[in-house]
Design a protein around this motif. Structure first.
Motif, PDB file in Angstrom:
ATOM      1  N   TYR A 287       0.960  -1.474   0.081  1.00  0.00           N
ATOM      2  CA  TYR A 287       0.022   0.193   0.103  1.00  0.00           C
ATOM      3  C   TYR A 287       0.749   1.242   0.500  1.00  0.00           C
ATOM      4  O   TYR A 287       0.758   2.063  -0.848  1.00  0.00           O
ATOM      5  N   TYR A 288       2.155   1.393   0.888  1.00  0.00           N
ATOM      6  CA  TYR A 288       3.280   2.590   1.180  1.00  0.00           C
ATOM      7  C   TYR A 288       3.174   2.657  -0.516  1.00  0.00           C
ATOM      8  O   TYR A 288       4.075   3.653  -0.912  1.00  0.00           O
ATOM      9  N   ASP A 289       4.498   1.693  -1.284  1.00  0.00           N
ATOM     10  CA  ASP A 289       4.828   1.416  -2.521  1.00  0.00           C
ATOM     11  C   ASP A 289       3.795   2.036  -3.765  1.00  0.00           C
ATOM     12  O   ASP A 289       4.538   2.961  -4.424  1.00  0.00           O
ATOM     13  N   ASN A 290       2.567   1.373  -3.996  1.00  0.00           N
ATOM     14  CA  ASN A 290       1.844   2.337  -4.896  1.00  0.00           C
ATOM     15  C   ASN A 290       0.876   2.643  -4.737  1.00  0.00           C
ATOM     16  O   ASN A 290       0.058   3.296  -6.076  1.00  0.00           O
ATOM     17  N   ASP A 291       0.521   2.553  -3.598  1.00  0.00           N
ATOM     18  CA  ASP A 291      -0.854   3.763  -3.735  1.00  0.00           C
ATOM     19  C   ASP A 291      -1.808   2.742  -3.465  1.00  0.00           C
ATOM     20  O   ASP A 291      -3.260   3.772  -3.882  1.00  0.00           O
ATOM     21  N   SER A 292      -1.557   1.838  -3.518  1.00  0.00           N
ATOM     22  CA  SER A 292      -3.110   1.342  -3.996  1.00  0.00           C
ATOM     23  C   SER A 292      -3.192  -0.782  -3.139  1.00  0.00           C
ATOM     24  O   SER A 292      -1.708  -0.693  -2.471  1.00  0.00           O
ATOM     25  N   PHE A 293      -3.771  -1.156  -2.774  1.00  0.00           N
ATOM     26  CA  PHE A 293      -4.655  -2.445  -2.470  1.00  0.00           C
ATOM     27  C   PHE A 293      -3.620  -3.809  -3.061  1.00  0.00           C
ATOM     28  O   PHE A 293      -4.433  -3.258  -4.652  1.00  0.00           O
ATOM     29  N   PRO A 294      -3.995  -4.709  -3.103  1.00  0.00           N
ATOM     30  CA  PRO A 294      -3.127  -5.503  -4.047  1.00  0.00           C
ATOM     31  C   PRO A 294      -4.759  -6.133  -4.230  1.00  0.00           C
ATOM     32  O   PRO A 294      -5.721  -5.940  -3.235  1.00  0.00           O
ATOM     33  N   ASP A 295      -4.058  -6.812  -4.888  1.00  0.00           N
ATOM     34  CA  ASP A 295      -6.203  -7.570  -5.919  1.00  0.00           C
ATOM     35  C   ASP A 295      -6.124  -9.165  -5.058  1.00  0.00           C
ATOM     36  O   ASP A 295      -7.149  -9.367  -4.711  1.00  0.00           O
ATOM     37  N   ASN A 296      -4.293  -9.396  -4.663  1.00  0.00           N
ATOM     38  CA  ASN A 296      -4.646 -10.668  -4.162  1.00  0.00           C
ATOM     39  C   ASN A 296      -3.083 -10.900  -3.912  1.00  0.00           C
ATOM     40  O   ASN A 296      -2.412 -10.236  -4.131  1.00  0.00           O
ATOM     41  N   ILE A 297      -2.791 -12.444  -3.159  1.00  0.00           N
ATOM     42  CA  ILE A 297      -2.095 -13.050  -2.582  1.00  0.00           C
ATOM     43  C   ILE A 297      -0.785 -13.086  -3.633  1.00  0.00           C
ATOM     44  O   ILE A 297       0.163 -12.804  -3.744  1.00  0.00           O
ATOM     45  N   ASP A 298      -1.682 -13.407  -5.013  1.00  0.00           N
ATOM     46  CA  ASP A 298      -0.396 -13.882  -5.907  1.00  0.00           C
ATOM     47  C   ASP A 298       0.108 -12.371  -6.538  1.00  0.00           C
ATOM     48  O   ASP A 298       1.374 -12.361  -6.865  1.00  0.00           O
ATOM     49  N   THR A 299      -0.803 -11.109  -6.616  1.00  0.00           N
ATOM     50  CA  THR A 299       0.355  -9.791  -6.910  1.00  0.00           C
ATOM     51  C   THR A 299       1.346  -9.431  -5.590  1.00  0.00           C
ATOM     52  O   THR A 299       2.166  -8.820  -5.624  1.00  0.00           O
ATOM     53  N   LEU A 300       0.950 -10.099  -4.922  1.00  0.00           N
ATOM     54  CA  LEU A 300       1.511  -9.532  -3.209  1.00  0.00           C
ATOM     55  C   LEU A 300       3.335 -11.124  -3.538  1.00  0.00           C
ATOM     56  O   LEU A 300       4.618 -10.505  -3.874  1.00  0.00           O
ATOM     57  N   VAL A 301       3.413 -11.930  -4.350  1.00  0.00           N
ATOM     58  CA  VAL A 301       3.942 -12.835  -4.373  1.00  0.00           C
ATOM     59  C   VAL A 301       5.208 -12.358  -5.667  1.00  0.00           C
ATOM     60  O   VAL A 301       6.120 -12.126  -5.721  1.00  0.00           O
ATOM     61  N   ASP A 302       4.696 -12.397  -7.356  1.00  0.00           N
ATOM     62  CA  ASP A 302       4.229 -12.007  -8.634  1.00  0.00           C
ATOM     63  C   ASP A 302       5.532 -10.460  -8.212  1.00  0.00           C
ATOM     64  O   ASP A 302       5.831 -10.200  -8.399  1.00  0.00           O
ATOM     65  N   ASN A 303       5.026  -9.520  -6.948  1.00  0.00           N
ATOM     66  CA  ASN A 303       5.757  -7.737  -6.793  1.00  0.00           C
ATOM     67  C   ASN A 303       6.665  -8.580  -5.590  1.00  0.00           C
ATOM     68  O   ASN A 303       7.782  -6.832  -5.171  1.00  0.00           O
ATOM     69  N   ASP A 304       6.893  -9.473  -5.377  1.00  0.00           N
ATOM     70  CA  ASP A 304       8.148 -10.554  -4.328  1.00  0.00           C
ATOM     71  C   ASP A 304       7.911  -9.516  -3.242  1.00  0.00           C
ATOM     72  O   ASP A 304       9.089  -9.359  -2.295  1.00  0.00           O
ATOM     73  N   TYR A 305       6.809  -9.328  -2.189  1.00  0.00           N
ATOM     74  CA  TYR A 305       6.253  -8.538  -1.366  1.00  0.00           C
ATOM     75  C   TYR A 305       6.591  -9.743  -0.281  1.00  0.00           C
ATOM     76  O   TYR A 305       7.158  -9.809   1.241  1.00  0.00           O
ATOM     77  N   ILE A 306       5.845 -11.035  -0.700  1.00  0.00           N
ATOM     78  CA  ILE A 306       6.377 -12.589  -0.125  1.00  0.00           C
ATOM     79  C   ILE A 306       6.869 -13.113  -1.163  1.00  0.00           C
ATOM     80  O   ILE A 306       6.719 -13.042  -2.492  1.00  0.00           O
ATOM     81  N   GLU A 307       7.490 -14.210  -0.575  1.00  0.00           N
ATOM     82  CA  GLU A 307       8.247 -15.543  -0.963  1.00  0.00           C
ATOM     83  C   GLU A 307       7.251 -16.645  -2.324  1.00  0.00           C
ATOM     84  O   GLU A 307       7.668 -16.693  -3.116  1.00  0.00           O
ATOM     85  N   SER A 308       5.743 -17.237  -1.369  1.00  0.00           N
ATOM     86  CA  SER A 308       5.341 -17.886  -2.180  1.00  0.00           C
ATOM     87  C   SER A 308       3.717 -17.663  -0.038  1.00  0.00           C
ATOM     88  O   SER A 308       3.876 -17.084   0.029  1.00  0.00           O
TER      89      SER A 308
END
Length: 144
Positions: free
Chosen positions: A59-80
């Motif tokens: 949220y702080y990096d993109n000023d929006s919420f991720p759509d789903n957990i896969d978005t967090l994985v794809d953008n390297d916020y979590i490993e899996s």
């Protein structure tokens, strides 16, 4: 009178040893089960908090919420993607929740008091009310 030399143990000695082993086992099995359950609950809490922290960073990096957990994985916020953990966004409030119902949730509540509880994942409006049943879903609530 001479005593005969016996090889091995008598039946009484064997029974006493088995009784001692049974008593020790009766005390140790519940303790081991409690440790295993506490470890499972700790993993649930940690997985939920990892997702929570990742959403905050996203949220702080993109000023929006991720759509789903896969978005967090794809953008390297979590490993899996953690198992059985998801999130939902409603009106600038993010609910990170465990997707399975927890039986005997009191043990989980003792580990972390920041968790809210709900009886289902469809409607989070009842988070301020305690569900009556014993199978509840832990939820972390974040307001932005």
């Amino acid at each position: 009178m001479a005593f005969k030399k016996h090889d091995g143990f008598s039946l009484y000695e064997v029974l006493i040893v088995l009784a001692v082993i049974a008593i020790i086992g009766a005390f140790s099995v519940p303790m081991v089960n409690n440790i295993i359950n506490k470890a499972k609950f700790t993993k649930i809490i940690n997985d939920m908090k990892v997702i929570q922290n990742s959403i905050i960073q996203y949220y702080y990096d993109n000023d929006s919420f991720p759509d789903n957990i896969d978005t967090l994985v794809d953008n390297d916020y979590i490993e899996s993607s953690p198992e059985n953990v998801s999130f939902k966004t409603l009106n600038n409030v993010v609910f990170v929740y465990y997707t399975e119902q927890i039986s005997n949730p009191d043990n989980l509540e003792k580990l972390d008091t920041t968790l809210n509880w709900n009886s289902n994942t469809e409607d989070f409006s009842s988070l301020n009310e305690e569900p009556d049943n014993n199978s509840r879903i832990p939820v972390l609530r974040m307001a932005f």
